[in-house]
Design a protein around this motif. Structure first.
Motif, PDB file in Angstrom:
ATOM      1  N   VAL A  62       0.124   5.074  13.027  1.00 29.30           N
ATOM      2  CA  VAL A  62       0.117   3.814  12.300  1.00 29.30           C
ATOM      3  C   VAL A  62       0.076   4.126  10.804  1.00 29.30           C
ATOM      4  CG1 VAL A  62      -1.250   1.735  11.824  1.00 29.30           C
ATOM      5  CG2 VAL A  62      -0.943   2.532  14.176  1.00 29.30           C
ATOM      6  N   ALA A  63       0.869   3.389  10.027  1.00 27.36           N
ATOM      7  CA  ALA A  63       0.903   3.602   8.573  1.00 27.36           C
ATOM      8  C   ALA A  63      -0.423   3.135   7.967  1.00 27.36           C
ATOM      9  CB  ALA A  63       2.076   2.842   7.959  1.00 27.36           C
ATOM     10  N   LYS A  64      -1.273   4.068   7.578  1.00 27.41           N
ATOM     11  CA  LYS A  64      -2.625   3.744   7.099  1.00 27.41           C
ATOM     12  C   LYS A  64      -2.627   2.796   5.911  1.00 27.41           C
ATOM     13  CE  LYS A  64      -4.705   8.081   8.599  1.00 27.41           C
ATOM     14  NZ  LYS A  64      -5.328   9.335   8.152  1.00 27.41           N
ATOM     15  N   GLY A 105      -0.147   0.679   5.358  1.00 28.54           N
ATOM     16  CA  GLY A 105       0.654  -0.482   5.713  1.00 28.54           C
ATOM     17  C   GLY A 105       1.978  -0.563   4.971  1.00 28.54           C
ATOM     18  N   ASP A 147       0.084   7.719   5.483  1.00 30.69           N
ATOM     19  CA  ASP A 147      -0.078   6.410   4.846  1.00 30.69           C
ATOM     20  C   ASP A 147       1.111   5.483   5.034  1.00 30.69           C
ATOM     21  OD1 ASP A 147      -2.579   7.033   3.877  1.00 30.69           O
ATOM     22  OD2 ASP A 147      -1.888   7.510   1.850  1.00 30.69           O
ATOM     23  N   ALA A 148       2.317   6.043   5.171  1.00 30.77           N
ATOM     24  CA  ALA A 148       3.522   5.201   5.141  1.00 30.77           C
ATOM     25  C   ALA A 148       4.584   5.714   6.095  1.00 30.77           C
ATOM     26  CB  ALA A 148       4.078   5.157   3.713  1.00 30.77           C
ATOM     27  N   THR A 187       7.087  -2.715  11.494  1.00 34.65           N
ATOM     28  CA  THR A 187       6.307  -3.932  11.221  1.00 34.65           C
ATOM     29  C   THR A 187       5.609  -4.468  12.462  1.00 34.65           C
ATOM     30  OG1 THR A 187       8.270  -5.360  11.470  1.00 34.65           O
ATOM     31  CG2 THR A 187       7.721  -4.601   9.237  1.00 34.65           C
ATOM     32  N   GLY A 229       1.906  -0.930  11.935  1.00 37.45           N
ATOM     33  CA  GLY A 229       1.024  -1.407  10.873  1.00 37.45           C
ATOM     34  C   GLY A 229       1.662  -1.671   9.520  1.00 37.45           C
ATOM     35  N   VAL A 230       2.971  -1.716   9.435  1.00 38.30           N
ATOM     36  CA  VAL A 230       3.622  -1.936   8.134  1.00 38.30           C
ATOM     37  C   VAL A 230       3.565  -3.410   7.752  1.00 38.30           C
ATOM     38  CG1 VAL A 230       5.856  -1.898   6.936  1.00 38.30           C
ATOM     39  CG2 VAL A 230       5.066   0.101   8.203  1.00 38.30           C
ATOM     40  N   GLU A 231       3.070  -3.653   6.539  1.00 42.42           N
ATOM     41  CA  GLU A 231       2.968  -5.007   5.982  1.00 42.42           C
ATOM     42  C   GLU A 231       3.742  -5.158   4.682  1.00 42.42           C
ATOM     43  OE1 GLU A 231      -1.255  -5.045   5.551  1.00 42.42           O
ATOM     44  OE2 GLU A 231      -1.573  -5.758   7.612  1.00 42.42           O
ATOM     45  N   ARG A 232       4.124  -4.017   4.072  1.00 44.82           N
ATOM     46  CA  ARG A 232       4.890  -4.028   2.817  1.00 44.82           C
ATOM     47  C   ARG A 232       6.048  -3.050   2.935  1.00 44.82           C
ATOM     48  NH1 ARG A 232       0.559  -2.519  -1.546  1.00 44.82           N
ATOM     49  NH2 ARG A 232      -0.183  -1.244   0.169  1.00 44.82           N
ATOM     50  N   ILE A 245       5.681 -10.314   5.917  1.00 42.94           N
ATOM     51  CA  ILE A 245       5.918  -8.960   5.406  1.00 42.94           C
ATOM     52  C   ILE A 245       6.417  -9.063   3.972  1.00 42.94           C
ATOM     53  CG2 ILE A 245       7.252  -6.823   5.720  1.00 42.94           C
ATOM     54  CD1 ILE A 245       5.189  -7.451   7.995  1.00 42.94           C
TER      55      ILE A 245
END
Length: 165
Positions: free
Chosen positions: A27-29, A31, A54-55, A77, A81-84, A147
């Motif tokens: 998971v992208a820590k 986001g 992280d990404a 997404t 865990g991606v939000e950006r 997003i």
């Protein structure tokens, strides 16, 4: 071992000796997902102050949001865990500074054979392409409006990101 990879395998052993992501779930820590070019002047994590884990990073020639990038972003997404999302082409990119014909000629000469059949996704107007790519992500039916998506042009001579979308 043969084949010219000895230096890389040795470097990998040193890397593995201090490997810290064992058991990491992927998971992208932070986001974050970054779509950028394959250009070796770009450090996608370092340029935004992040570290491994992280990404999610997706790279291709020109840093374009193509079907493969969209697939990766949908997965990122919903599952990772991606939000950006940052879409990041860069200055002095070969895909934006050479024509289809020029690339075919250079590649053909290097390969020693005809490359006129090969398609390269050249970029005639980088900022217009960036706007289109950001719009593709924002309008994708499987990527939520929650997003956050932005487009930046990375300057390979200064290391700065300049937001355009």
């Amino acid at each position: 071992m043969s084949g010219g990879f000895e230096d890389l395998v040795a470097a990998n052993q040193k890397f593995a000796d201090s490997f810290s992501l064992k058991g990491f779930d992927g998971v992208a820590k932070a986001g974050v997902a970054v779509v950028t070019c394959m250009d070796s002047r770009i450090d996608p994590l370092g340029m935004i102050g992040l570290k491994p884990g992280d990404a999610k990073i997706f790279r291709n020639p020109g840093g374009r949001v193509d079907n493969s990038a969209l697939e990766a972003l949908v997965l990122a997404t919903h599952l990772l865990g991606v939000e950006r999302v940052l879409v990041v082409p860069h200055t002095r990119c070969a895909m934006a500074s050479k024509s289809q014909q020029e690339l075919r000629q250079v590649i053909g000469e290097s390969a020693g054979q005809d490359a006129s059949w090969q398609s390269f996704h050249v970029i005639e107007d980088q900022l217009d392409a960036l706007a289109q790519d950001v719009a593709k992500v924002r309008s994708h039916p499987l990527i939520s409006d929650r997003i956050k998506v932005a487009g930046f042009l990375y300057d390979v001579d200064t290391g700065l990101l300049n937001q355009h979308q």
